[in-house]
Design a protein around this motif. Structure first.
Motif, PDB file in Angstrom:
ATOM      1  N   MET A   1       0.843  -1.178   0.000  1.00  0.00           N
ATOM      2  CA  MET A   1       0.000   0.000   0.000  1.00  0.00           C
ATOM      3  C   MET A   1       0.889   1.243   0.000  1.00  0.00           C
ATOM      4  O   MET A   1       1.778   1.384   0.836  1.00  0.00           O
ATOM      5  CB  MET A   1      -0.879  -0.017   1.252  1.00  0.00           C
ATOM      6  N   PRO A   2       0.669   2.183  -0.936  1.00  0.00           N
ATOM      7  CA  PRO A   2       1.506   3.383  -0.988  1.00  0.00           C
ATOM      8  C   PRO A   2       1.253   4.301   0.212  1.00  0.00           C
ATOM      9  O   PRO A   2       0.166   4.320   0.782  1.00  0.00           O
ATOM     10  CB  PRO A   2       1.086   4.057  -2.293  1.00  0.00           C
ATOM     11  N   LYS A   3       2.298   5.058   0.554  1.00  0.00           N
ATOM     12  CA  LYS A   3       2.162   6.019   1.653  1.00  0.00           C
ATOM     13  C   LYS A   3       1.198   7.122   1.250  1.00  0.00           C
ATOM     14  O   LYS A   3       1.146   7.504   0.087  1.00  0.00           O
ATOM     15  CB  LYS A   3       3.524   6.631   1.982  1.00  0.00           C
ATOM     16  N   PRO A   4       0.447   7.659   2.216  1.00  0.00           N
ATOM     17  CA  PRO A   4      -0.465   8.758   1.874  1.00  0.00           C
ATOM     18  C   PRO A   4       0.306  10.001   1.437  1.00  0.00           C
ATOM     19  O   PRO A   4       1.469  10.190   1.787  1.00  0.00           O
ATOM     20  CB  PRO A   4      -1.228   9.012   3.172  1.00  0.00           C
ATOM     21  N   LEU A   5      -0.359  10.836   0.657  1.00  0.00           N
ATOM     22  CA  LEU A   5       0.216  12.084   0.180  1.00  0.00           C
ATOM     23  C   LEU A   5      -0.642  13.220   0.724  1.00  0.00           C
ATOM     24  O   LEU A   5      -1.869  13.181   0.624  1.00  0.00           O
ATOM     25  CB  LEU A   5       0.230  12.118  -1.353  1.00  0.00           C
ATOM     26  N   TYR A   6       0.007  14.219   1.317  1.00  0.00           N
ATOM     27  CA  TYR A   6      -0.694  15.343   1.924  1.00  0.00           C
ATOM     28  C   TYR A   6      -0.323  16.645   1.231  1.00  0.00           C
ATOM     29  O   TYR A   6       0.835  16.861   0.881  1.00  0.00           O
ATOM     30  CB  TYR A   6      -0.318  15.476   3.406  1.00  0.00           C
ATOM     31  N   LYS A   7      -1.325  17.501   1.060  1.00  0.00           N
ATOM     32  CA  LYS A   7      -1.100  18.869   0.591  1.00  0.00           C
ATOM     33  C   LYS A   7      -1.208  19.753   1.827  1.00  0.00           C
ATOM     34  O   LYS A   7      -2.235  19.764   2.501  1.00  0.00           O
ATOM     35  CB  LYS A   7      -2.155  19.275  -0.427  1.00  0.00           C
ATOM     36  N   ILE A   8      -0.133  20.466   2.142  1.00  0.00           N
ATOM     37  CA  ILE A   8      -0.083  21.322   3.322  1.00  0.00           C
ATOM     38  C   ILE A   8      -0.082  22.774   2.850  1.00  0.00           C
ATOM     39  O   ILE A   8       0.770  23.186   2.062  1.00  0.00           O
ATOM     40  CB  ILE A   8       1.170  21.042   4.183  1.00  0.00           C
ATOM     41  N   THR A   9      -1.049  23.540   3.336  1.00  0.00           N
ATOM     42  CA  THR A   9      -1.146  24.959   3.018  1.00  0.00           C
ATOM     43  C   THR A   9      -0.859  25.722   4.296  1.00  0.00           C
ATOM     44  O   THR A   9      -1.518  25.493   5.315  1.00  0.00           O
ATOM     45  CB  THR A   9      -2.558  25.299   2.495  1.00  0.00           C
ATOM     46  N   PHE A  10       0.159  26.607   4.257  1.00  0.00           N
ATOM     47  CA  PHE A  10       0.520  27.349   5.464  1.00  0.00           C
ATOM     48  C   PHE A  10       0.995  28.756   5.120  1.00  0.00           C
ATOM     49  O   PHE A  10       1.380  29.036   3.986  1.00  0.00           O
ATOM     50  CB  PHE A  10       1.583  26.593   6.276  1.00  0.00           C
ATOM     51  N   LEU A  11       0.925  29.626   6.126  1.00  0.00           N
ATOM     52  CA  LEU A  11       1.368  31.017   5.969  1.00  0.00           C
ATOM     53  C   LEU A  11       2.835  31.136   6.342  1.00  0.00           C
ATOM     54  O   LEU A  11       3.274  30.571   7.351  1.00  0.00           O
ATOM     55  CB  LEU A  11       0.545  31.933   6.873  1.00  0.00           C
ATOM     56  N   ASN A  12       3.583  31.904   5.539  1.00  0.00           N
ATOM     57  CA  ASN A  12       4.995  32.140   5.810  1.00  0.00           C
ATOM     58  C   ASN A  12       5.377  33.499   5.224  1.00  0.00           C
ATOM     59  O   ASN A  12       5.313  33.686   4.011  1.00  0.00           O
ATOM     60  CB  ASN A  12       5.848  31.032   5.198  1.00  0.00           C
ATOM     61  N   ALA A  13       5.751  34.442   6.074  1.00  0.00           N
ATOM     62  CA  ALA A  13       6.235  35.764   5.661  1.00  0.00           C
ATOM     63  C   ALA A  13       5.270  36.474   4.706  1.00  0.00           C
ATOM     64  O   ALA A  13       5.672  36.992   3.663  1.00  0.00           O
ATOM     65  CB  ALA A  13       7.626  35.640   5.036  1.00  0.00           C
ATOM     66  N   GLY A  14       3.983  36.466   5.023  1.00  0.00           N
ATOM     67  CA  GLY A  14       2.997  37.164   4.214  1.00  0.00           C
ATOM     68  C   GLY A  14       2.600  36.450   2.941  1.00  0.00           C
ATOM     69  O   GLY A  14       1.906  37.003   2.104  1.00  0.00           O
ATOM     70  N   LYS A  15       3.028  35.208   2.791  1.00  0.00           N
ATOM     71  CA  LYS A  15       2.690  34.422   1.614  1.00  0.00           C
ATOM     72  C   LYS A  15       2.058  33.100   2.056  1.00  0.00           C
ATOM     73  O   LYS A  15       2.276  32.634   3.157  1.00  0.00           O
ATOM     74  CB  LYS A  15       3.927  34.163   0.769  1.00  0.00           C
ATOM     75  N   VAL A  16       1.273  32.516   1.162  1.00  0.00           N
ATOM     76  CA  VAL A  16       0.654  31.221   1.413  1.00  0.00           C
ATOM     77  C   VAL A  16       1.431  30.181   0.605  1.00  0.00           C
ATOM     78  O   VAL A  16       1.508  30.281  -0.620  1.00  0.00           O
ATOM     79  CB  VAL A  16      -0.832  31.225   0.995  1.00  0.00           C
ATOM     80  N   TYR A  17       2.015  29.221   1.296  1.00  0.00           N
ATOM     81  CA  TYR A  17       2.771  28.149   0.652  1.00  0.00           C
ATOM     82  C   TYR A  17       1.869  26.924   0.525  1.00  0.00           C
ATOM     83  O   TYR A  17       1.140  26.597   1.455  1.00  0.00           O
ATOM     84  CB  TYR A  17       3.979  27.761   1.495  1.00  0.00           C
ATOM     85  N   GLU A  18       1.952  26.247  -0.604  1.00  0.00           N
ATOM     86  CA  GLU A  18       1.274  24.968  -0.812  1.00  0.00           C
ATOM     87  C   GLU A  18       2.345  23.956  -1.196  1.00  0.00           C
ATOM     88  O   GLU A  18       2.942  24.057  -2.263  1.00  0.00           O
ATOM     89  CB  GLU A  18       0.233  25.075  -1.928  1.00  0.00           C
ATOM     90  N   ILE A  19       2.596  23.015  -0.299  1.00  0.00           N
ATOM     91  CA  ILE A  19       3.619  22.001  -0.551  1.00  0.00           C
ATOM     92  C   ILE A  19       3.009  20.619  -0.324  1.00  0.00           C
ATOM     93  O   ILE A  19       1.920  20.492   0.240  1.00  0.00           O
ATOM     94  CB  ILE A  19       4.864  22.196   0.349  1.00  0.00           C
ATOM     95  N   TYR A  20       3.741  19.597  -0.743  1.00  0.00           N
ATOM     96  CA  TYR A  20       3.285  18.213  -0.606  1.00  0.00           C
ATOM     97  C   TYR A  20       4.291  17.418   0.213  1.00  0.00           C
ATOM     98  O   TYR A  20       5.497  17.643   0.115  1.00  0.00           O
ATOM     99  CB  TYR A  20       3.107  17.579  -1.988  1.00  0.00           C
ATOM    100  N   ALA A  21       3.762  16.485   1.010  1.00  0.00           N
ATOM    101  CA  ALA A  21       4.625  15.664   1.861  1.00  0.00           C
ATOM    102  C   ALA A  21       3.970  14.309   2.095  1.00  0.00           C
ATOM    103  O   ALA A  21       2.756  14.147   1.947  1.00  0.00           O
ATOM    104  CB  ALA A  21       4.873  16.368   3.187  1.00  0.00           C
ATOM    105  N   ARG A  22       4.788  13.345   2.494  1.00  0.00           N
ATOM    106  CA  ARG A  22       4.307  11.988   2.788  1.00  0.00           C
ATOM    107  C   ARG A  22       4.071  11.764   4.287  1.00  0.00           C
ATOM    108  O   ARG A  22       3.436  10.806   4.669  1.00  0.00           O
ATOM    109  CB  ARG A  22       5.316  10.954   2.290  1.00  0.00           C
ATOM    110  N   HIS A  23       4.584  12.673   5.114  1.00  0.00           N
ATOM    111  CA  HIS A  23       4.500  12.468   6.564  1.00  0.00           C
ATOM    112  C   HIS A  23       4.023  13.749   7.248  1.00  0.00           C
ATOM    113  O   HIS A  23       4.638  14.797   7.085  1.00  0.00           O
ATOM    114  CB  HIS A  23       5.880  12.062   7.106  1.00  0.00           C
TER     115      HIS A  23
END
Length: 106
Positions: A1-23
């Motif tokens: 079974m493949p590891k889950p994939l998460y989209k993380i949206t967070f604020l950093n220095a007045g910008k919104v970052y959208e990144i992906y991670a497995r953990h």
């Protein structure tokens, strides 16, 4: 079974970052969320997405991000990765860093 994939949206220095991670987990540090095993597109040769490359460079040596809980906008478990992004927090528009032009001041 493949590891889950998460989209993380967070604020950093007045910008919104959208990144992906497995953990993603509640961190050992109180008030922080741990984000690890970051996922970036690996393109050989021509740069297709300068934002993706910028994020990959920014987090190149990062094993685990410890994000303050109050900076996280949303965490989603997704089926596949889309483009990572950096957006202006006020307008929601993508922030694109132009390529440097020789002879032009930065």
């Amino acid at each position: 079974m493949p590891k889950p994939l998460y989209k993380i949206t967070f604020l950093n220095a007045g910008k919104v970052y959208e990144i992906y991670a497995r953990h993603v987990t509640s961190g050992a540090l109180w008030g922080f969320t741990e984000v690890g095993e970051l996922v970036f597109d690996v393109n050989e040769g021509v740069v297709v997405d300068p934002t993706e490359e910028r994020l990959r460079d920014e987090f190149a040596n990062t094993r685990v991000l410890h994000l303050p809980m109050h900076s996280i906008v949303r965490i989603e478990e997704v089926e596949r990765k889309a483009q990572s992004a950096i957006r202006d927090a006020a307008t929601g528009e993508r922030v694109v860093t132009p390529f440097p032009v020789p002879g032009r001041p930065r």
